[in-house]
Scaffold this active site. Structure first.
Site, PDB file in Angstrom:
ATOM      1  N   LYS A  35      63.794  33.062  67.704  1.00  0.00           N
ATOM      2  CA  LYS A  35      63.570  34.396  67.411  1.00  0.00           C
ATOM      3  C   LYS A  35      62.109  34.839  68.210  1.00  0.00           C
ATOM      4  O   LYS A  35      61.335  33.674  68.174  1.00  0.00           O
ATOM      5  CB  LYS A  35      63.382  34.681  66.011  1.00  0.00           C
ATOM      6  CG  LYS A  35      62.974  36.105  65.553  1.00  0.00           C
ATOM      7  CD  LYS A  35      62.888  36.356  63.798  1.00  0.00           C
ATOM      8  CE  LYS A  35      62.587  37.788  63.600  1.00  0.00           C
ATOM      9  NZ  LYS A  35      62.344  38.010  62.077  1.00  0.00           N
ATOM     10  N   SER A  40      64.851  38.924  56.204  1.00  0.00           N
ATOM     11  CA  SER A  40      65.285  39.082  57.584  1.00  0.00           C
ATOM     12  C   SER A  40      65.984  37.982  58.255  1.00  0.00           C
ATOM     13  O   SER A  40      66.447  38.078  59.310  1.00  0.00           O
ATOM     14  CB  SER A  40      63.961  39.155  58.519  1.00  0.00           C
ATOM     15  OG  SER A  40      63.529  40.482  58.433  1.00  0.00           O
ATOM     16  N   SER A  98      65.103  41.720  60.235  1.00  0.00           N
ATOM     17  CA  SER A  98      64.684  41.594  61.605  1.00  0.00           C
ATOM     18  C   SER A  98      65.329  40.562  62.611  1.00  0.00           C
ATOM     19  O   SER A  98      65.097  40.929  63.939  1.00  0.00           O
ATOM     20  CB  SER A  98      63.155  41.717  61.709  1.00  0.00           C
ATOM     21  OG  SER A  98      62.835  40.537  60.915  1.00  0.00           O
TER      22      SER A  98
HETATM   23  N1  GLN Z   1      63.367  44.680  56.080  1.00  0.00           N
HETATM   24  C1  GLN Z   1      62.189  44.357  55.413  1.00  0.00           C
HETATM   25  C2  GLN Z   1      61.081  44.859  56.041  1.00  0.00           C
HETATM   26  O1  GLN Z   1      61.344  45.710  56.834  1.00  0.00           O
HETATM   27  C3  GLN Z   1      62.085  42.550  55.387  1.00  0.00           C
HETATM   28  C4  GLN Z   1      61.754  42.043  56.988  1.00  0.00           C
HETATM   29  C5  GLN Z   1      61.579  40.807  57.116  1.00  0.00           C
HETATM   30  O2  GLN Z   1      61.972  40.112  55.982  1.00  0.00           O
HETATM   31  N2  GLN Z   1      60.610  40.374  58.046  1.00  0.00           N
HETATM   32  O3  GLN Z   1      59.819  44.636  55.868  1.00  0.00           O
END
Ligand code: GLN
Length: 489
Positions: A81, A180, A156
């Site tokens: 990532k 994410s 994400s």
């Molecule tokens: N979807 C959640 C957010 O927008 C979690 C994101 C993540 O785990 N990096 O913060």
């Protein structure tokens, strides 16, 4: 196995094939780079492809193997990532702010994988600074879900999930602050593991919310996740939140049958808000565990419904502080021809960050401000403690907690972008584990509207062995994790 089929294999099979001399690392890497060429135009899963470096690394691993040398991942390809710093390689975190940032060092996760012999194919697309659940906040455009190109792969870590689902890479790293890794794994039919907070070093991982962020992996099976966790996990003196706790042999623990396993079910997880077909697939999966000798009991997590609002105070507060370093002075995007220092700060940040990141910074600055700190930030920290206590009590009676990973299968790109709250609710089942620092895994367990559904398993602190074993035993009896989206076989 012909070289034409190499992309269909998971890490464990590939390791065996390399060891038996059925194919070389160069052949394997070449085959996967060809797949990136063929498919990334439609998926947009990559921000950077490191083809030359990958081929070089593959050559080196073949040489090592010939000498009878090399680590446990020798010659195995993976993707990182784009939140992980990679020496000499662009590290954008999905943001215009870091559009030109070439990291001078490797994140610990990247270094440990490379030292074990893994070959990096490239860096994957992601929501900007990991803020999002659909990959649509990326400066580099959304990632498409290989199961339906009109749908989001989740976020994400969407680029990582899509590349594993599309058989471009057998494995990918990801990070999970609120879901994410697990949510995109669920939405793409892959296996996604978020370890215990502190299990894996955060050194060199661009910080979003430091008390929640944790590195993990997206793979095709729990077995492959166990293999990678064994390499990534362990104390790192460069991360002050890394925990010095022995790293077990995760692969060795997978074989233990589920007889006697106590599985907790949270009633609220099956209330309104859960898509019907998703709920049926998850219930079906629970009955498979039961048939293997596990017992199901209901557990009560009374404060769990406060997890999303709590998270959306804590995470923005930490992000507003972490992202203050991007000021246009030391590194990151710098506005042209500033009139004065204030203009430099304002325009660099205004141009460098996208709308969602700005929304989080504003929220975070607000909840941390003198007049509101007690009412919001402090209160959220107290509720966080209550949620962690709920889990602690529940784990006195059960070994794992099981339920859906996400409330619905993949949604269409654009469907939730106008309404941040609906988007935030996509992590309703995953955020609790982050607030409490617990390990969680999502594994494919069926389909809803012809799109993959994930089963979520949460364990107690350092209970990775328990959730990996549960996932592996389930995968021995089911084939959901082997299903491949049409056009990517
Ligand atoms: N979807 C959640 C957010 O927008 C979690 C994101 C993540 O785990 N990096 O913060």
């Amino acid at each position: 196995m012909s070289s034409k089929d190499l992309h269909t294999q998971g890490l464990m099979q590939l390791a065996e094939g390399l060891e038996n001399g059925d194919f070389t690392a160069v052949e394997l890497v070449t085959a996967l780079l060809d797949r990136i060429q063929a498919h990334d135009g439609e998926l947009n899963a990559f921000i950077t492809v490191t083809a030359d470096a990958a081929l070089q690394a593959a050559k080196r691993s073949d040489e090592l193997r010939r000498k009878g040398d090399g680590g446990v991942l020798n010659g195995l390809p993976l993707v990182h990532k784009d939140i992980f710093c990679t020496r000499g390689v662009l590290t954008t975190c999905g943001s215009r702010m870091l559009e030109n940032f070439v990291s001078p060092y490797d994140a610990t996760v990247v270094g440990r994988m490379a030292d074990a012999g893994a070959v990096m194919l490239g860096k994957t697309n992601m929501d900007e600074f990991a803020m999002g659940s659909s990959n649509e906040t990326s400066y580099f455009g959304p990632v498409k879900n290989p199961w339906d190109l009109a749908c989001s792969p989740g976020g994400s870590s969407g680029g990582s999930a899509a590349s594993v689902a599309a058989r471009i890479s057998p494995a990918a790293t990801g990070t999970d602050t609120g879901g994410s890794i697990r949510q995109p794994a669920a939405l793409t039919g892959t296996t996604g593991l978020k370890p215990t907070y502190g299990r894996v070093s955060r050194y060199g991982m661009v910080a979003f919310a430091s008390s929640l962020d944790q590195a993990g992996v997206i793979t095709r099976s729990a077995e492959d996740a166990a293999l990678l966790l064994g390499v990534m996990a362990g104390f790192d003196a460069r991360d002050s939140t890394s925990i010095d706790h022995p790293v077990p042999d995760y692969l060795a623990g997978l074989g233990r049958p589920l007889k006697g396993l106590r599985v907790g079910i949270v009633r609220q997880h099956f209330d309104a808000g859960l898509d019907e077909e998703t709920g049926s697939a998850v219930r079906e999966a629970l009955s498979v565990l039961e048939a293997q000798g596990a017992s199901l009991t209901e557990v009560d997590l009374p404060n769990l419904d406060l997890s999303v609002p709590t998270y959306y105070v804590v995470a923005p507060a930490e992000c507003s502080s972490n992202l203050s370093r991007f000021d246009g002075v030391r590194f990151g995007h710098r506005a042209e021809n500033p009139e004065d220092l204030l203009d430099l700060y304002c325009r660099s940040r205004g141009e460098g960050f996208g709308a969602e990141v700005k929304r989080r910074i504003l929220t975070g600055t607000y909840v941390l401000s003198a007049g509101y700190y007690d009412a919001y930030y402090l209160k959220a920290q107290q509720v966080r403690q209550l949620i962690a206590d709920d889990f602690r009590k529940a784990f006195a009676d059960v070994d794992v907690i099981a339920g859906p990973t996400a409330p619905s299968p993949a949604f269409r790109l654009g469907d939730k972008t106008d309404d941040p709250i609906t988007m935030y609710l996509n992590d309703i089942y995953t955020i609790g584990a982050n607030l409490a620092g617990l390990p969680g895994i999502s594994i494919p367990c069926g389909f809803a509207s012809e799109l993959p559904v994930g089963l979520h398993l949460v364990g107690p602190h350092f209970g990775e062995e328990q959730i990996l074993r549960t996932a592996h035993q389930y995968q021995l009896l089911t084939d959901w994790h082997t299903r491949c989206p049409e056009g990517y076989a």
